[in-house]
Design an enzyme around this catalytic site. Structure first.
Site, PDB file in Angstrom:
ATOM      1  N   THR A  85      50.365  38.582  44.433  1.00 26.21           N
ATOM      2  CA  THR A  85      50.726  39.991  44.587  1.00 26.21           C
ATOM      3  C   THR A  85      52.221  40.217  44.722  1.00 26.21           C
ATOM      4  O   THR A  85      52.794  41.075  44.050  1.00 26.21           O
ATOM      5  CB  THR A  85      49.998  40.575  45.811  1.00 26.21           C
ATOM      6  OG1 THR A  85      48.593  40.438  45.625  1.00 26.21           O
ATOM      7  CG2 THR A  85      50.337  42.037  46.009  1.00 26.21           C
ATOM      8  N   ASN A 106      53.396  34.756  47.660  1.00 28.79           N
ATOM      9  CA  ASN A 106      53.179  35.623  48.822  1.00 28.79           C
ATOM     10  C   ASN A 106      53.751  34.984  50.073  1.00 28.79           C
ATOM     11  O   ASN A 106      54.272  35.672  50.953  1.00 28.79           O
ATOM     12  CB  ASN A 106      51.687  35.874  49.023  1.00 28.79           C
ATOM     13  CG  ASN A 106      51.116  36.845  48.005  1.00 28.79           C
ATOM     14  OD1 ASN A 106      51.850  37.534  47.303  1.00 28.79           O
ATOM     15  ND2 ASN A 106      49.796  36.881  47.907  1.00 28.79           N
TER      16      ASN A 106
END
Length: 554
Positions: A85, A106
């Site tokens: 992400t 991340n």
């Protein structure tokens, strides 16, 4: 104005009626002469190119508008290896790969950190007292390059830059450090910001609306006809998935967050912000980035091929349609960009039921803790954690207290063990990746080490990079399952994402050849005549004018 805000918040209520989308300008129309007044950049977390294509024939709302009237690149790439992400969002509005943004994952490890927690979260300020990767002060300090909004503010300080998302890392990485407002869903009480500003009346109203929505039970969503064939149970450990409708009791925040309701509220917030701040209504171009996180939460919790994911895509399409209709009614001259931070892979248990018997979960022996214990036994170096990592794939870090001889011994033993494992595709050393030139050319033709190079930062990357074979899910088998599916691999299931542009006046065309998400920023910059030095980014401008004309021309 408060009436307009209230109307915008109704987006998060009942199913919206789908208004007719504006008609496209016919082929042969003149090139767009003026810059749009508002850039709307949308990232749908874990919206893979596969998921986009699977349901494309069923779109009736916002996704229908983008795919039938916009410029469609169905084969976009988050071209780097670490398809997570934070890295993915860092590429969308910077024009730069993680090797330049510095957002390699991340979480990465700083074994020289003074604090006990050596893991560093991509959107935290670890210098804050008491901060840890799980309990942190959110911050954009790790992002090394400016966002499009940041560049726009340098060119014209009057530009308003707003970022709203379901996750802090999505909002921060797309908004950047100089954004005027950055908000994300912080818990049952609503949206919060890292900027330390007082909650303005608009956000207070949004949070009140969310509290009312959360307090109400949701009986679940009806199953669209295209989802009927998905409706069968799949067992993974102690969890059964595949038949859900997102029913929840009043006050169930987890059920709200892992459902289409979250995206509806985020879009309602964005619509209200656009109206309350009059974004796109002044002389300059403003920008709002919107991170829709529910598809990712649903993909992890239920997988990507059950009724849950099918319902989510249907609801996303409807909510986007209502959101665009809202902008149209206000007469805003806006351009839309929609893409994803990464793709995703369905759980092995369902794949095995559907013609893929080779699908498997990763061997627990490849987790960093297990790997460290085995290497300690093989090398005879005891008393310390030899290998650190965030999971059974990705960057691995060697203990910094090792002597040169010990380190060489640990590296040799680790490489030998990993390269002999049947689930391991390859392992690269830090030196091998660093010696590889930055990749160029079509992203679909890159080698694994080129993908690894696009994710590499010499200060933050590990000593080894472990890449699993395709069709090996990096979540081990467990009697008690948390997430059942994930992403993060270098394979196309996780790298490929749709990239869609829409503006009233653009003539629709589709380009099936591969492009990169780093191409988005220079493409949008060209629309507003904002020069971006080519040596500062990795992407290139995409010409959005069908046939003659060039939207990239100065």
């Amino acid at each position: 104005m408060l009436k307009k805000v209230a109307a915008a918040l109704l987006l998060a209520g009942s199913v919206p009626a789908l208004a007719q989308s504006p008609t496209t300008v016919p082929a042969g129309a003149p090139a767009l002469p003026t810059a749009p007044r508002l850039i709307v950049a949308i990232s749908v977390d874990q919206f893979s190119a596969d998921l986009f294509s699977e349901y494309r024939q069923y779109y009736t709302g916002g996704l229908k508008r983008l795919t039938e009237q916009g410029v469609v690149f169905p084969r976009g790439y988050q071209s780097h290896a670490a398809t997570e992400t934070c890295p993915g969002h860092s590429t969308i509005l910077t024009g730069s790969r993680p090797s330049r943004t510095g957002i390699i994952a991340n979480n990465w490890f700083d074994l020289g950190a003074a604090r006990a927690d050596k893991s560093v979260y991509c959107a935290e300020d670890e210098t804050q007292p008491g901060s840890s990767s799980d309990n942190y002060v959110a911050s954009p300090i790790h992002l090394k390059v400016p966002t499009l909004g940041g560049r726009m503010k340098i060119a014209n300080p009057a530009t308003r830059v707003v970022s709203i998302a379901g996750k802090d890392r999505a909002a921060i990485m797309m908004g950047g450090p100089t954004a005027d407002q950055v908000w994300w869903l912080g818990g049952p009480k609503g949206y919060v910001s890292y900027k330390g500003v007082a909650v303005p009346p608009l956000v207070a109203k949004v949070n009140e609306a969310m509290a009312r929505r959360l307090a109400e039970a949701n009986p679940g969503f009806e199953l669209p006809p295209q989802c009927a064939a998905k409706d069968f149970p799949v067992k993974a450990g102690d969890k059964t998935v595949g038949t859900g409708r997102f029913a929840r009791e009043g006050g169930d925040y987890k059920g709200f967050r892992i459902s289409p309701e979250q995206d509806a509220m985020t879009l309602a917030f964005a619509a209200a912000a656009i109206e309350a701040m009059a974004l796109g209504k002044q002389a300059q171009t403003d920008i709002i980035s919107i991170g829709l996180s529910a598809t990712d939460y649903i993909g992890h919790t239920y997988g990507t091929e059950g009724t849950e994911s099918c319902i989510q895509v249907d609801r996303l399409d409807r909510e986007l349609g209502a959101f665009f209709d809202r902008l149209d009614k206000d007469g805003t001259d806006y351009v839309v960009l929609l893409t994803a931070d990464h793709g995703g892979h369905d759980l092995p248990e369902r794949h095995r039921l559907n013609a893929m018997p080779m699908e498997q979960r990763v061997d627990r022996a490849l987790t960093p803790k297990a790997l460290s214990a085995v290497i300690a036994e093989k090398t005879g170096i005891a008393g310390k954690t030899l290998i650190w990592g965030d999971g059974p794939a990705g960057d691995l870090y060697f203990d910094r207290g090792l002597t040169a001889a010990e380190r060489a011994k640990v590296e040799a033993a680790t490489l030998a063990l990993l390269r002999a494992h049947p689930q391991v595709q390859t392992v690269f050393t830090k030196a091998e990746i660093a010696a590889t030139p930055s990749p160029s050319g079509p992203p679909e033709s890159w080698s694994l080490i080129q993908e690894a190079r696009a994710s590499f930062d010499p200060q933050r990357s590990g000593d080894l990079l472990l890449l699993l074979k395709p069709r090996v899910m990096s979540i081990p088998e467990s009697a008690v399952m948390g997430n059942v599916a994930t992403h993060g691999s270098p394979w196309d299931t996780d790298r490929r994402v749709p990239i869609l542009f829409w503006r009233k006046g653009l003539t629709h065309f589709e380009q099936p050849l591969g492009i990169e998400t780093v191409d988005i920023m220079p493409t949008l910059a060209a629309l507003i005549k904002l020069p971006v030095p080519k040596d500062q980014i990795d992407g290139r401008c995409l010409d959005l004018i069908a046939g003659d004309g060039d939207s990239c021309a100065n």
